[in-house]
Design a protein around this motif. Sequence first.
Motif, PDB file in Angstrom:
ATOM      1  N   GLY A  86      27.833  27.448   0.576  1.00  8.02           N
ATOM      2  CA  GLY A  86      28.676  28.181   0.448  1.00  8.02           C
ATOM      3  C   GLY A  86      28.705  29.379   1.009  1.00  8.02           C
ATOM      4  O   GLY A  86      29.488  30.258   0.850  1.00  8.02           O
ATOM      5  N   ILE A  87      28.118  29.373   1.557  1.00  8.94           N
ATOM      6  CA  ILE A  87      27.627  30.685   3.031  1.00  8.94           C
ATOM      7  C   ILE A  87      28.932  30.445   4.281  1.00  8.94           C
ATOM      8  O   ILE A  87      28.788  29.684   4.818  1.00  8.94           O
ATOM      9  N   PRO A  88      29.477  32.141   4.209  1.00  7.65           N
ATOM     10  CA  PRO A  88      30.562  31.822   4.856  1.00  7.65           C
ATOM     11  C   PRO A  88      29.779  31.938   6.644  1.00  7.65           C
ATOM     12  O   PRO A  88      29.134  32.258   6.716  1.00  7.65           O
ATOM     13  N   GLY A  89      30.482  30.984   7.511  1.00  2.00           N
ATOM     14  CA  GLY A  89      29.882  30.909   8.650  1.00  2.00           C
ATOM     15  C   GLY A  89      28.591  30.389   9.092  1.00  2.00           C
ATOM     16  O   GLY A  89      28.767  29.989  10.254  1.00  2.00           O
ATOM     17  N   LEU A  90      28.627  29.821   8.562  1.00  2.00           N
ATOM     18  CA  LEU A  90      27.282  29.057   8.103  1.00  2.00           C
ATOM     19  C   LEU A  90      27.763  27.334   8.810  1.00  2.00           C
ATOM     20  O   LEU A  90      27.679  26.850   7.540  1.00  2.00           O
TER      21      LEU A  90
END
Length: 133
Positions: free
Chosen positions: A120-124
């Motif tokens: 759920g981490i944006p850009g990961l």
Amino acid sequence: MLDTNAVADCIFQRRGVAFRVRSARLAGHKIWTGVPVLAELFAGIEYSATRDTNTAVLNQNVRLFRLWPFTEDAAREYGRLYAHLRRIGRTIQTVDLMIAAIALTLGGCTVVTSDSDLSGIPGLNVESWATGG
């Protein structure tokens, strides 16, 4: 960059992760983990019933990984991620958030994990190298 469960799976020869690490290395990829992962592993080992055996395994295998520190840039990214996730009502463990922050500050880094906390981490970029259960 391997998170805690991926490093543990690798050094204890579980779920095919050690094979994937060797394959990635042979393909020219660098295999990293973060110092927060090492701290989490030592904490778990200190609390385990097989402390001495597990400490020996970790000490013998930690050299397999390049260690990336939790830098000032990572601390800033951690703060940004923490606030964003809190605003949307999602929390994850501190060490997972630290690993995400380190990976994002490195750029172009994939985090290897077998759980969904980091997805759920944006850009990961997140992958699982574990096979089976």
